[in-house]
Write a protein that holds these residues in place. Structure first.
Motif, PDB file in Angstrom:
ATOM      1  N   GLN A   1      26.570 102.625  94.845  1.00  0.00           N
ATOM      2  CA  GLN A   1      26.171 101.194  94.927  1.00  0.00           C
ATOM      3  C   GLN A   1      27.225 100.378  94.072  1.00  0.00           C
ATOM      4  N   SER A   2      27.587  99.231  94.896  1.00  0.00           N
ATOM      5  CA  SER A   2      28.539  98.319  94.460  1.00  0.00           C
ATOM      6  C   SER A   2      28.207  97.813  92.960  1.00  0.00           C
ATOM      7  N   ASN A   3      27.121  97.409  92.687  1.00  0.00           N
ATOM      8  CA  ASN A   3      26.555  97.103  91.233  1.00  0.00           C
ATOM      9  C   ASN A   3      26.342  98.159  90.486  1.00  0.00           C
TER      10      ASN A   3
ATOM     11  N   ALA B   1      32.188 101.733  97.713  1.00  0.00           N
ATOM     12  CA  ALA B   1      31.144 100.975  97.161  1.00  0.00           C
ATOM     13  C   ALA B   1      30.290 100.530  98.242  1.00  0.00           C
TER      14      ALA B   1
ATOM     15  N   HIS C   1      27.041  98.152  99.505  1.00  0.00           N
ATOM     16  CA  HIS C   1      25.982  97.124  98.775  1.00  0.00           C
ATOM     17  C   HIS C   1      24.490  97.748  98.640  1.00  0.00           C
TER      18      HIS C   1
ATOM     19  N   ASN D   1      32.568  94.417  91.958  1.00  0.00           N
ATOM     20  CA  ASN D   1      32.547  95.291  93.037  1.00  0.00           C
ATOM     21  C   ASN D   1      31.222  94.726  93.811  1.00  0.00           C
ATOM     22  N   PHE D   2      30.186  94.099  93.055  1.00  0.00           N
ATOM     23  CA  PHE D   2      29.092  93.776  93.909  1.00  0.00           C
ATOM     24  C   PHE D   2      29.622  92.430  94.693  1.00  0.00           C
TER      25      PHE D   2
ATOM     26  N   SER E   1      31.667  93.313  97.585  1.00  0.00           N
ATOM     27  CA  SER E   1      30.842  94.088  98.747  1.00  0.00           C
ATOM     28  C   SER E   1      30.208  92.989  99.661  1.00  0.00           C
TER      29      SER E   1
END
Length: 155
Positions: free
Chosen positions: A39-41, A69, A71, A146-147, A150
């Motif tokens: 997951q991006s987060n 990554a 979402h 990253n989040f 995404s």
């Protein structure tokens, strides 16, 4: 400065069976490409990004990482597609547990599941004498970047 690895191709997964689970310590004895889907987060995903950057900086050409990554809103769909493509399916409780915990899935490019983040991180520490040199605050910042990078899925 944060190094982010972008995969220029989607890892190729082939059909496999439950026996596709593999001993990580036996795997990393030669040249290998590792696919990490997270997951991006996720802070653990950010940690693996950092470890991959440290290995690359040391010139460790025997292990390469394809980082993907995803979402968070697309995570369950990605896990379902990945487990179906690799043949791991829901019977592989280790994969299901790793996916449900939100941690990254670590596989070979042929779809062999390598284990949980804890197992893989321990192996990298023992085999390559590398561990993440960033604290949780910096890892959270990377996860937030990253989040933000995404794509937010369309409704």
């Amino acid at each position: 400065k944060t190094v982010v690895f972008v995969c220029d191709h989607r890892p190729r997964y082939r059909m496999a069976s439950y026996s596709n689970l593999v001993s990580v310590s036996k795997l990393l004895d030669g040249s290998h490409r590792i696919s990490v889907v997270g997951q991006s987060n996720c802070i653990q995903f950010a940690k693996l990004e950092r470890i991959a950057a440290l290995l690359a900086a040391r010139g460790m050409d025997s292990i390469k990482f394809d980082m993907k990554a995803v979402h968070p809103s697309k995570w369950s769909d990605e896990v379902a597609a990945l487990t179906a493509a690799t043949g791991l399916g829901s019977s592989a409780s280790v994969v299901t547990q790793a996916a449900n915990s939100g941690g990254p899935l670590i596989l070979t490019c042929t779809g062999r599941f390598l284990g949980t983040m804890v197992d893989f991180e321990d192996l990298l520490r023992r085999k390559y004498n590398v561990e993440c040199d960033l604290d949780d605050l910096h890892l959270r910042e990377i996860a937030q970047e990253n989040f933000a990078a995404s794509s937010i899925p369309s409704q």
